[in-house]
Scaffold this motif. Sequence first.
Motif, PDB file in Angstrom:
ATOM      1  N   ILE A 163      16.090 -19.352  25.936  1.00 11.50           N
ATOM      2  CA  ILE A 163      15.326 -18.969  24.745  1.00 11.50           C
ATOM      3  C   ILE A 163      15.932 -17.745  24.070  1.00 11.50           C
ATOM      4  N   PHE A 164      16.276 -16.724  24.858  1.00 10.47           N
ATOM      5  CA  PHE A 164      16.682 -15.455  24.264  1.00 10.47           C
ATOM      6  C   PHE A 164      18.185 -15.342  24.008  1.00 10.47           C
ATOM      7  N   THR A 165      18.888 -16.462  24.100  1.00  8.38           N
ATOM      8  CA  THR A 165      20.246 -16.529  23.547  1.00  8.38           C
ATOM      9  C   THR A 165      20.206 -17.085  22.126  1.00  8.38           C
ATOM     10  N   LEU A 166      19.009 -17.466  21.672  1.00  6.38           N
ATOM     11  CA  LEU A 166      18.849 -17.974  20.306  1.00  6.38           C
ATOM     12  C   LEU A 166      18.788 -16.813  19.316  1.00  6.38           C
ATOM     13  N   PRO A 167      19.261 -17.040  18.088  1.00  4.19           N
ATOM     14  CA  PRO A 167      19.048 -16.054  17.013  1.00  4.19           C
ATOM     15  C   PRO A 167      17.660 -16.263  16.405  1.00  4.19           C
ATOM     16  N   PHE A 168      16.987 -15.174  16.052  1.00  2.00           N
ATOM     17  CA  PHE A 168      15.633 -15.262  15.513  1.00  2.00           C
ATOM     18  C   PHE A 168      15.601 -14.776  14.069  1.00  2.00           C
ATOM     19  N   CYS A 169      14.908 -15.559  13.229  1.00  2.00           N
ATOM     20  CA  CYS A 169      14.781 -15.216  11.816  1.00  2.00           C
ATOM     21  C   CYS A 169      13.373 -14.765  11.446  1.00  2.00           C
ATOM     22  N   HIS A 170      12.420 -14.979  12.337  1.00  2.00           N
ATOM     23  CA  HIS A 170      11.025 -14.671  12.030  1.00  2.00           C
ATOM     24  C   HIS A 170      10.471 -13.728  13.094  1.00  2.00           C
ATOM     25  N   ARG A 171       9.453 -12.948  12.713  1.00  2.00           N
ATOM     26  CA  ARG A 171       8.922 -11.913  13.597  1.00  2.00           C
ATOM     27  C   ARG A 171       7.527 -12.212  14.132  1.00  2.00           C
ATOM     28  N   VAL A 172       6.768 -13.056  13.457  1.00  2.00           N
ATOM     29  CA  VAL A 172       5.361 -13.244  13.806  1.00  2.00           C
ATOM     30  C   VAL A 172       5.211 -14.397  14.799  1.00  2.00           C
ATOM     31  N   VAL A 173       4.742 -14.065  16.013  1.00  2.00           N
ATOM     32  CA  VAL A 173       4.496 -15.059  17.059  1.00  2.00           C
ATOM     33  C   VAL A 173       3.067 -15.574  16.907  1.00  2.00           C
ATOM     34  N   GLY A 174       2.924 -16.857  16.701  1.00  2.00           N
ATOM     35  CA  GLY A 174       1.595 -17.436  16.508  1.00  2.00           C
ATOM     36  C   GLY A 174       0.844 -17.622  17.802  1.00  2.00           C
ATOM     37  N   HIS A 175       0.726 -16.528  18.562  1.00  2.00           N
ATOM     38  CA  HIS A 175       0.129 -16.608  19.896  1.00  2.00           C
ATOM     39  C   HIS A 175      -0.338 -15.221  20.297  1.00  2.00           C
ATOM     40  N   PHE A 176      -0.884 -15.074  21.544  1.00  2.00           N
ATOM     41  CA  PHE A 176      -1.280 -13.734  21.986  1.00  2.00           C
ATOM     42  C   PHE A 176      -0.384 -13.200  23.092  1.00  2.00           C
TER      43      PHE A 176
END
Length: 333
Positions: A163-176
């Motif tokens: 998962i954390f070798t992926l590049p991320f474009c968004h910041r808001v996690v739709g979870h808790f």
Amino acid sequence: MQSKNLTEVTEFIFLRFSRFHEHQVTLFVVFLILYTLTLAGNAIIVTIIHTDPQFHMPMYFFLSMLASSETMYTLVTIPRMLSGLIAQSQPISLAGCATQMFFFLTLAINNCFLLTAMGYNHSVAICNPLRYTLIMSKRVCVQLTCGVLGIGLAMAAVQVTSIFTLPFCHRVVGHFFCDILPVMKLSCVDTTINEIINFVVSLAVIPVTMGLVFISYVLIISTILKIASVEGRKKAFVTYASHLTMVIVRYGCPSIAYLKPKSENSVEQDLLLSVTYTIITPLLNPAVYSLRNKEVKDALHRAVGRNIYPLTLFIKSKDRLWDREGRPEQESG
């Protein structure tokens, strides 16, 4: 533009229960009560099992391991979730998110395999009682527990790394909390390989362990049916039916969350399922597995009695002292 977005995403913000904004305080109070009960129940179980010599046997050893694991499992997610219900903006760094996900997955997988070990222990106790102490020796119990934890660590490491070798474009996690699927959605590249890895690991954990547990209970039920005493059969069925119910709840919700098709994902459904297997299920474990157990309840009563009896004696002695000191003053008045 894409590379700029990638470098800017250094932390995540949880959406949590923002859709239920008007009920934030109510949710906080309810979750806090449930969490307190969970901690208290598991703490009582671990304390009783480790302090009372009659519980130094394989069945209760696994119960104490499950209670300890459940306690750490809830510590990973719930305190931060509770604080987030009060303070709305609480970002988490990528490293913090990866750490939370790693420990959450490790303990979740560990709990599934612990239930499998407990099912095996029950089947040996019922189906092969004469060789039970030989088969389920202290060494075997420790080896099973260490093996279960090792499997959890290895599988969690694989999933978190993917998962954390992926590049991320968004910041808001739709979870808790940092769960696999909500974090994966924040990537700006194709995540098909990561979804396959998650599905394979989930398949290896949930259906496999659940199948092994059910095999254990099929053997248990077939042995119980051979019991001549109707009362003995009834008692055994009541005991193991409650255990089996707990197993179904434990595996059912994660199965829906991690094995369902991607097209069926919804924020509300994911939140409800997550609340069930992160808050409700850990609370049910001590109630179903231990606090309904007669020996555990008797030990709890003895422990409470040992604490109350000296206090009662102290109060009575103070009352007698008060009578001796107070009565002459009343008579002279």
